[in-house]
Design an enzyme around this catalytic site. Structure first.
Site, PDB file in Angstrom:
ATOM      1  N   ARG A  46     -15.923  23.694  11.534  1.00  0.00           N
ATOM      2  CA  ARG A  46     -14.670  24.358  11.142  1.00  0.00           C
ATOM      3  C   ARG A  46     -14.380  25.580  12.012  1.00  0.00           C
ATOM      4  NH1 ARG A  46     -12.913  23.225   5.526  1.00  0.00           N
ATOM      5  NH2 ARG A  46     -13.085  20.983   5.531  1.00  0.00           N
ATOM      6  N   ARG A  50      -8.772  28.699   8.938  1.00  0.00           N
ATOM      7  CA  ARG A  50      -7.998  29.800   8.349  1.00  0.00           C
ATOM      8  C   ARG A  50      -8.545  31.192   8.620  1.00  0.00           C
ATOM      9  NH1 ARG A  50      -8.130  26.755   2.767  1.00  0.00           N
ATOM     10  NH2 ARG A  50     -10.023  26.186   3.849  1.00  0.00           N
ATOM     11  N   ARG A  59      -0.442  26.828  11.739  1.00  0.00           N
ATOM     12  CA  ARG A  59      -0.404  26.034  10.499  1.00  0.00           C
ATOM     13  C   ARG A  59       0.943  26.212   9.796  1.00  0.00           C
ATOM     14  NH1 ARG A  59      -0.518  24.352   5.885  1.00  0.00           N
ATOM     15  NH2 ARG A  59      -2.284  24.251   4.448  1.00  0.00           N
ATOM     16  N   ASP A  96      -8.871  15.551  10.108  1.00  0.00           N
ATOM     17  CA  ASP A  96      -9.611  15.601   8.843  1.00  0.00           C
ATOM     18  C   ASP A  96     -10.184  14.227   8.543  1.00  0.00           C
ATOM     19  OD1 ASP A  96      -9.914  17.730   6.514  1.00  0.00           O
ATOM     20  OD2 ASP A  96      -9.860  15.729   5.637  1.00  0.00           O
ATOM     21  N   TYR A 172     -13.981  10.808  -2.227  1.00  0.00           N
ATOM     22  CA  TYR A 172     -12.641  11.396  -2.399  1.00  0.00           C
ATOM     23  C   TYR A 172     -11.642  10.340  -2.872  1.00  0.00           C
ATOM     24  CZ  TYR A 172     -14.282  15.701  -0.314  1.00  0.00           C
ATOM     25  OH  TYR A 172     -14.974  16.857  -0.085  1.00  0.00           O
TER      26      TYR A 172
HETATM   27  O1  CP3 Z   1     -12.873  22.699  13.200  1.00  0.00           O
HETATM   28  C1  CP3 Z   1     -13.318  21.630  12.706  1.00  0.00           C
HETATM   29  O2  CP3 Z   1     -14.438  21.542  12.184  1.00  0.00           O
HETATM   30  C2  CP3 Z   1     -12.489  20.357  12.885  1.00  0.00           C
HETATM   31  C3  CP3 Z   1     -11.585  19.989  11.865  1.00  0.00           C
HETATM   32  C4  CP3 Z   1     -12.106  19.511  10.506  1.00  0.00           C
HETATM   33  C5  CP3 Z   1     -11.452  19.851   9.293  1.00  0.00           C
HETATM   34  N1  CP3 Z   1     -12.042  19.163   8.269  1.00  0.00           N
HETATM   35  C6  CP3 Z   1     -10.295  20.754   9.196  1.00  0.00           C
HETATM   36  C7  CP3 Z   1      -9.847  21.246   7.869  1.00  0.00           C
HETATM   37  C8  CP3 Z   1     -13.161  18.659  10.177  1.00  0.00           C
HETATM   38  C9  CP3 Z   1     -14.219  18.063  11.088  1.00  0.00           C
HETATM   39  C10 CP3 Z   1     -13.110  18.445   8.768  1.00  0.00           C
HETATM   40  C11 CP3 Z   1     -14.049  17.558   8.054  1.00  0.00           C
HETATM   41  C12 CP3 Z   1     -13.939  17.445   6.589  1.00  0.00           C
HETATM   42  N2  CP3 Z   1     -12.803  17.411   5.825  1.00  0.00           N
HETATM   43  C13 CP3 Z   1     -15.057  17.232   5.729  1.00  0.00           C
HETATM   44  C14 CP3 Z   1     -16.495  17.096   6.174  1.00  0.00           C
HETATM   45  C15 CP3 Z   1     -17.129  18.411   6.458  1.00  0.00           C
HETATM   46  C16 CP3 Z   1     -17.269  19.304   5.271  1.00  0.00           C
HETATM   47  O3  CP3 Z   1     -16.586  20.371   5.284  1.00  0.00           O
HETATM   48  O4  CP3 Z   1     -18.038  19.009   4.361  1.00  0.00           O
HETATM   49  C17 CP3 Z   1     -14.553  17.142   4.419  1.00  0.00           C
HETATM   50  C18 CP3 Z   1     -15.369  16.929   3.169  1.00  0.00           C
HETATM   51  C19 CP3 Z   1     -13.129  17.247   4.487  1.00  0.00           C
HETATM   52  C20 CP3 Z   1     -12.138  17.134   3.376  1.00  0.00           C
HETATM   53  C21 CP3 Z   1     -11.379  18.382   3.194  1.00  0.00           C
HETATM   54  N3  CP3 Z   1     -10.464  18.864   4.100  1.00  0.00           N
HETATM   55  C22 CP3 Z   1     -11.435  19.277   2.098  1.00  0.00           C
HETATM   56  C23 CP3 Z   1     -12.339  19.114   0.902  1.00  0.00           C
HETATM   57  C24 CP3 Z   1     -10.534  20.300   2.362  1.00  0.00           C
HETATM   58  C25 CP3 Z   1     -10.162  21.429   1.442  1.00  0.00           C
HETATM   59  C26 CP3 Z   1     -11.167  22.502   1.479  1.00  0.00           C
HETATM   60  C27 CP3 Z   1     -10.700  23.628   2.351  1.00  0.00           C
HETATM   61  O5  CP3 Z   1     -11.506  24.141   3.121  1.00  0.00           O
HETATM   62  O6  CP3 Z   1      -9.525  23.994   2.190  1.00  0.00           O
HETATM   63  C28 CP3 Z   1      -9.953  20.065   3.642  1.00  0.00           C
HETATM   64  C29 CP3 Z   1      -8.949  20.894   4.324  1.00  0.00           C
HETATM   65  C30 CP3 Z   1      -9.226  21.330   5.722  1.00  0.00           C
HETATM   66  N4  CP3 Z   1      -9.776  20.548   6.694  1.00  0.00           N
HETATM   67  C31 CP3 Z   1      -8.917  22.597   6.286  1.00  0.00           C
HETATM   68  C32 CP3 Z   1      -9.295  22.558   7.627  1.00  0.00           C
HETATM   69  C33 CP3 Z   1      -9.131  23.634   8.670  1.00  0.00           C
HETATM   70  C34 CP3 Z   1      -8.202  23.753   5.567  1.00  0.00           C
HETATM   71  C35 CP3 Z   1      -6.792  23.341   5.322  1.00  0.00           C
HETATM   72  C36 CP3 Z   1      -5.708  24.391   5.556  1.00  0.00           C
HETATM   73  O7  CP3 Z   1      -5.486  24.859   6.698  1.00  0.00           O
HETATM   74  O8  CP3 Z   1      -5.027  24.681   4.578  1.00  0.00           O
END
Ligand code: CP3
Length: 365
Positions: A46, A50, A59, A96, A172
């Protein structure tokens, strides 16, 4: 099978960005060739997100989170932001893991500040909503982001493509959102293993259709995120984590033997050796609770270990952060090792603490 062929046709049309790159030697890839580097290569899960003001601005411009994922220009932009700031050795495609169910036809939304929402699938009849034959259009948007990145990234920065592992994506899809114990998915798997296996097979096939397009567009490495691997009993771990991951790895290796694959079976440190042996991954990402001794043992047996700084230490900063970074480096220097966190950066992280971390790992400060 017809479904898979349709997506493969699309993959074939994706212009290959790999060809011109083969002469570049990216230091991130060296541990996979058996070299240990000091300082070790580093990136952070990540790393785009944010905690960065420039991410929040892009975003906002994009609209919703998925609008950002499906906008190659802006998705490439946010991928590059942490590379510009910190010069990490690898970037990770901004997307994602839930793009896959969305592309299969189970629409995903992200409620502001609440995480993902899907119309849950709780039984085999719900699988009729899913179709791989229509997924290619959305996959192709992501492949375009990868191709852009390969053009725009510094030549010595590796590019990591990814997908979610079938088990974690299934949790999910079955829960309809994040959950603390993955109870609905575990329940279905016990109640109706043959039906649940159909869902896992659909996701395994989808990953096998999706990832080669990322590789052809320019991804140097693939990471498979299995964030909820740790909630499964030993026999269920074998069935829903090890076997599907092994099938994805075998399919990728058959077509692209040169591309290293990193597994991330989060929460499963006790099964790490078994996971490596059973899946044939080239590297494992280790969560924060994984003992450094386990990472050393994995590396000593020829697999790259990646991890495992606590993301909350990156919020705390200061001497506590430096101390733990030094402990990890002392334990892992000279081994096949990539520095990373044990899980993703949290939004509260001050960007200057990330700079402190990078300097410490690179022994600049
Ligand atoms: O920079 C990176 O790592 C690359 C992008 C990336 C994101 N999600 C961006 C993201 C990657 C590789 C993921 C993987 C992901 N997504 C996983 C596996 C890794 C982990 O964190 O366990 C999972 C379970 C998800 C599903 C997911 N996506 C959830 C549960 C959420 C909400 C939680 C949160 O942090 O808000 C997301 C949203 C998400 N994915 C965001 C980002 C930057 C935040 C969204 C936003 O900008 O509002």
């Amino acid at each position: 099978m017809k479904d898979v062929t349709a997506v493969q046709d699309l993959t074939a049309k994706t212009t290959s960005s790999r060809v011109s790159d083969t002469s570049v030697s990216r230091r991130f890839l060296k541990p996979f060739a058996g070299e240990s580097l000091s300082p070790p290569p580093m990136w952070l899960m990540r790393q785009a997100g944010r905690y960065l003001p420039e991410y929040r601005a892009t975003r906002k411009e994009a609209g919703s989170f998925l609008d950002l994922c499906y906008n190659p220009k802006l998705a490439a932009e946010v991928t590059l932001q942490p590379i510009r700031r910190y010069g990490f050795d690898a970037s990770i495609l901004f997307s994602d893991i839930l793009v896959v169910p969305d592309a299969l036809g189970q629409r995903v939304t992200f409620a502001e500040g609440e995480g993902p929402r899907l119309q849950p699938i709780r039984e085999v009849a719900g699988l009729a909503r899913l179709s791989l034959s229509n997924a290619g259009e959305k996959f192709a948007i992501v492949w375009e982001t990868v191709a852009r990145l390969r053009q725009d990234l510094p030549k010595d920065t590796a590019l990591i493509g990814f997908c979610g592992a079938p088990w974690t994506v299934a949790t999910y899809m079955v829960e309809g959102q994040g959950s603390s114990d993955q109870g609905e998915a575990r329940g279905w798997a016990y109640r109706d293993p043959a039906g649940f296996a159909q869902l896992i097979d659909i996701l395994t096939d989808a990953s096998i259709a999706y990832l080669p397009g990322q590789i052809k567009a320019g991804a140097d490495v693939i990471q498979i995120f299995d964030s909820w691997a740790g909630s499964l009993a030993e026999n269920q771990f074998q069935q829903w984590v090890v076997l599907p991951t092994a099938r994805i790895v075998a399919a990728l290796k058959a077509a692209h033997p040169e591309v290293p694959i990193i597994g991330f079976p989060k929460g499963a440190a006790a099964q790490l050796q078994h996971f490596v042996a059973g899946t044939n991954v080239d590297g494992v990402s280790c969560d924060t609770s994984c003992p450094l001794g386990v990472m050393q043992a994995v590396a000593a047996r020829g697999t790259v270990a990646q991890g495992n700084l606590d993301p909350l230490l990156l919020v705390a900063g200061g001497a506590a952060l430096d101390r733990r970074v030094d402990e990890i480096l002392d334990a892992m220097t000279g081994k096949r090792f990539i520095f990373n966190l044990g899980h993703g950066i949290v939004p509260e992280t001050p960007p200057e603490h990330v700079a402190q971390l990078v300097n410490r790992v690179r022994r600049n400060g």
